[in-house]
Design a protein around this motif. Sequence first.
Motif, PDB file in Angstrom:
ATOM      1  N   ILE A 326       0.361  -1.179   0.382  1.00  0.00           N
ATOM      2  CA  ILE A 326       0.257  -0.224   0.276  1.00  0.00           C
ATOM      3  C   ILE A 326       0.862   1.583  -0.465  1.00  0.00           C
ATOM      4  O   ILE A 326       0.782   2.140  -0.686  1.00  0.00           O
ATOM      5  N   MET A 327       2.146   1.664   0.979  1.00  0.00           N
ATOM      6  CA  MET A 327       3.010   2.617   0.668  1.00  0.00           C
ATOM      7  C   MET A 327       3.520   2.425  -0.382  1.00  0.00           C
ATOM      8  O   MET A 327       3.471   3.710  -0.957  1.00  0.00           O
ATOM      9  N   TYR A 328       4.327   1.278  -0.936  1.00  0.00           N
ATOM     10  CA  TYR A 328       4.478   1.717  -2.518  1.00  0.00           C
ATOM     11  C   TYR A 328       3.057   2.049  -3.726  1.00  0.00           C
ATOM     12  O   TYR A 328       4.205   2.798  -4.433  1.00  0.00           O
ATOM     13  N   PHE A 329       2.236   1.946  -3.117  1.00  0.00           N
ATOM     14  CA  PHE A 329       1.007   1.893  -3.860  1.00  0.00           C
ATOM     15  C   PHE A 329       0.717   3.706  -4.192  1.00  0.00           C
ATOM     16  O   PHE A 329       1.026   4.353  -5.342  1.00  0.00           O
ATOM     17  N   TRP A 330       1.345   4.618  -2.590  1.00  0.00           N
ATOM     18  CA  TRP A 330       0.663   5.903  -2.896  1.00  0.00           C
ATOM     19  C   TRP A 330       1.839   6.143  -3.559  1.00  0.00           C
ATOM     20  O   TRP A 330       2.058   7.309  -3.724  1.00  0.00           O
ATOM     21  N   SER A 331       3.508   5.461  -2.819  1.00  0.00           N
ATOM     22  CA  SER A 331       4.566   6.600  -3.402  1.00  0.00           C
ATOM     23  C   SER A 331       4.517   6.699  -5.218  1.00  0.00           C
ATOM     24  O   SER A 331       4.984   7.750  -5.648  1.00  0.00           O
ATOM     25  N   ALA A 332       4.393   5.162  -5.668  1.00  0.00           N
ATOM     26  CA  ALA A 332       4.479   5.203  -6.903  1.00  0.00           C
ATOM     27  C   ALA A 332       3.640   6.782  -7.909  1.00  0.00           C
ATOM     28  O   ALA A 332       3.453   7.068  -8.325  1.00  0.00           O
ATOM     29  N   LEU A 333       2.044   6.091  -7.248  1.00  0.00           N
ATOM     30  CA  LEU A 333       0.925   7.384  -7.262  1.00  0.00           C
ATOM     31  C   LEU A 333       1.287   8.438  -7.517  1.00  0.00           C
ATOM     32  O   LEU A 333       1.041   9.716  -8.734  1.00  0.00           O
ATOM     33  N   LEU A 352      -6.674  10.148 -14.358  1.00  0.00           N
ATOM     34  CA  LEU A 352      -6.488   8.766 -13.949  1.00  0.00           C
ATOM     35  C   LEU A 352      -5.785   8.868 -12.437  1.00  0.00           C
ATOM     36  O   LEU A 352      -5.723   7.974 -11.886  1.00  0.00           O
ATOM     37  N   ILE A 353      -5.300   9.420 -12.241  1.00  0.00           N
ATOM     38  CA  ILE A 353      -4.751  10.021 -10.588  1.00  0.00           C
ATOM     39  C   ILE A 353      -5.709  10.110  -9.590  1.00  0.00           C
ATOM     40  O   ILE A 353      -6.157   9.319  -8.621  1.00  0.00           O
ATOM     41  N   VAL A 354      -7.223  10.394 -10.208  1.00  0.00           N
ATOM     42  CA  VAL A 354      -7.859  10.788  -8.686  1.00  0.00           C
ATOM     43  C   VAL A 354      -9.036   9.285  -8.963  1.00  0.00           C
ATOM     44  O   VAL A 354      -9.235   8.206  -8.230  1.00  0.00           O
ATOM     45  N   ALA A 355      -9.167   8.292 -10.287  1.00  0.00           N
ATOM     46  CA  ALA A 355      -9.589   6.837 -10.166  1.00  0.00           C
ATOM     47  C   ALA A 355      -8.073   6.153  -9.463  1.00  0.00           C
ATOM     48  O   ALA A 355      -8.150   5.855  -8.672  1.00  0.00           O
ATOM     49  N   ALA A 358      -8.871   6.493  -5.543  1.00  0.00           N
ATOM     50  CA  ALA A 358      -9.869   6.086  -5.875  1.00  0.00           C
ATOM     51  C   ALA A 358      -9.822   4.299  -4.832  1.00  0.00           C
ATOM     52  O   ALA A 358     -10.550   4.096  -4.163  1.00  0.00           O
ATOM     53  N   VAL A 359      -9.136   4.028  -6.001  1.00  0.00           N
ATOM     54  CA  VAL A 359      -8.586   2.538  -5.368  1.00  0.00           C
ATOM     55  C   VAL A 359      -7.664   2.209  -4.919  1.00  0.00           C
ATOM     56  O   VAL A 359      -7.881   1.648  -3.884  1.00  0.00           O
ATOM     57  N   GLY A 360      -6.805   3.160  -4.524  1.00  0.00           N
ATOM     58  CA  GLY A 360      -5.783   3.284  -2.810  1.00  0.00           C
ATOM     59  C   GLY A 360      -6.666   3.060  -1.871  1.00  0.00           C
ATOM     60  O   GLY A 360      -6.300   2.552  -0.657  1.00  0.00           O
ATOM     61  N   LEU A 361      -7.572   4.225  -1.613  1.00  0.00           N
ATOM     62  CA  LEU A 361      -8.691   4.010  -0.586  1.00  0.00           C
ATOM     63  C   LEU A 361      -9.050   3.165   0.058  1.00  0.00           C
ATOM     64  O   LEU A 361      -9.514   2.430   0.875  1.00  0.00           O
ATOM     65  N   VAL A 362      -9.796   2.596  -1.131  1.00  0.00           N
ATOM     66  CA  VAL A 362     -10.317   1.450  -1.511  1.00  0.00           C
ATOM     67  C   VAL A 362      -9.388   0.144   0.218  1.00  0.00           C
ATOM     68  O   VAL A 362     -10.006  -0.667   0.419  1.00  0.00           O
ATOM     69  N   LEU A 363      -8.835  -0.476  -1.672  1.00  0.00           N
ATOM     70  CA  LEU A 363      -7.802  -0.997  -0.775  1.00  0.00           C
ATOM     71  C   LEU A 363      -6.878  -0.327   0.707  1.00  0.00           C
ATOM     72  O   LEU A 363      -6.887  -1.834   1.553  1.00  0.00           O
TER      73      LEU A 363
END
Length: 444
Positions: A326-333, A352-355, A358-363
Amino acid sequence: MREYLLTLCVTVAVTYLLTGPVRKFAIAAGAMPEIRARDVHREPTPRLGGIAMFGGLCAGLLVASHLSSLKHVFETSNEPRALLSGAGLIWLLGVLDDKWGVDALVKLGGQMIAAGVMVLQGLTILWLPVPGVGTVALTPMQGTLLTVALVVITINAVNFVDGLDGLASGMVCLAAAAFFLYAYRLWYGHNVEAAAPATLFAAVLMGMCLGFLPHNMHPARIFMGDSGSMLIGLVLAAGAISITGQVDPDLLGSFTGSEKATVQATVPIYIPLLLPLTIIAVPVADLLLAIVRRTWNGQSPFAADRGHLHHRLLEIGHSHSRAVLIMYFWSALIAFGTVAYSVNSAGGVLLLIVALSAVGLVLLLMPRFRPRAPRWAERLVPPRYRRRRTPVAADERTEGPAERAVPGEAPVEEQEPVPAGLHGATAVGDRSRFRHARDISGHR
C-alpha cells in the motif's frame, strides 16, 4: 540509455553480492540490537546494510566515469565528487550509529556537515524558478541554508519511514525511477546538459535499492540501518538539488517560448523538486506527522514511537506485506503522477490519478479483504489466494463442498456434520471412525 542501463546493472550486482558478506560481518561484529518496543520484527536482525549500498554507489560512479557518454559528466561538473564526499561522511556516521548508537542531535549535526561539504564543492541551489516572476538568484548564504535544509529534511524523511521490511528501499526506488524519467527527458529531450548529473544520480540510486531489496523483503535477512537510510536519502536530495538549483530556466525557454512561460509550465514538477514533497510525499508526510505528534505529547521530535503510517496500517488489520505494498502504491501514484502531469497537464491525467486514488483508498480501508484467484490462475499466485481443496476441521466447514473435495474422497455434502464441540485431532478422528462405520454398514 545503454550506458545508464549498464551503470544500473553494475550497481545492482555489486550491492546484491556485497550484502551477503556484509550480513555475516554484521553478525560477527555484533551489530544486532535487541528487539525494541516499537519494532515489528520478532528476532534480532543484523544491520549495516548501508555498507553494501555504499559499495554499490562507488561501483556505479566508477563505471560511469569510464563510459564514453557519461565521462563528460565527471569532466565538466564537480557534482559527482561532491555527492561522493557527502555520502562518505553520512555513511560513516550511519555505520557508527548502527554499531554503537549515536545521539539524535549528533546525527543532525553530522547531516548538516555532510550537506555543507557538498555545498563547498559546488552542489548547491543557485537560483529558483518562481511562478509569475521568473528566475530568482540566491545569495551564497541563502543557497547554503536552503541546500542544507533540503538535505536534512530528505534524509530524516527516508529514515523515519524505514520501519518495515523493504519499505524504505522500495519507496526510494520508485521515487528514483520517477526522478530518472524526468531528468532524462530534460537532458535528451530538451538538450539540457546540466540535468546529466541528476540523471546519473537517479540511475545509481535505483541500482542501490534494487540490489538490496532481495535481502530486505519480508522476512528481512538484514536491515539497511541508518547507514543505508541516511545514505539513500542524501543521494535523492542531491539529485533534487542538482536539477532544481543548477538547471538554468533560460535554457528551457526554447521549447515554451519565454522564461516566464517556462516557469509556469514546469511548476508542477519544479516546486516539488525544490522540496521533494511529491517525489517522497509519503515519507515527508510521515515525518511532519511524527514531529507534530511527539511535540503535542511533550516528547522530543526525535523520540521513537509506534505512531508512524506503517504502524497504523498494521494496527487496522493489514498484514506486513500488504502494508508495504500500500505504501508502494501511494508513493508510485504521487511520484509518477507528478511526472506525468509535468509532461502533459491534460485533464485525462488528472482523471486517471483521481481514479487510482479511489482504488488506493478502497484497498486502504479494507484490511481484511482477501481476493480469490480463478482456478486457472491458482498456480501463479501465492497459496493464501488459492481456494482450499482438502478436507478441513469442523471449525472451517463454512466453505463450499466443491472447494474441499479431494480425489478419492466422498463429497463433503455426503458426510455427516461433526458436532460443533469437536475440534482439531478429536474431530478428525471421530469423523474417520464414523466414515468407517458407514462403509461397514453398506450405506456408501
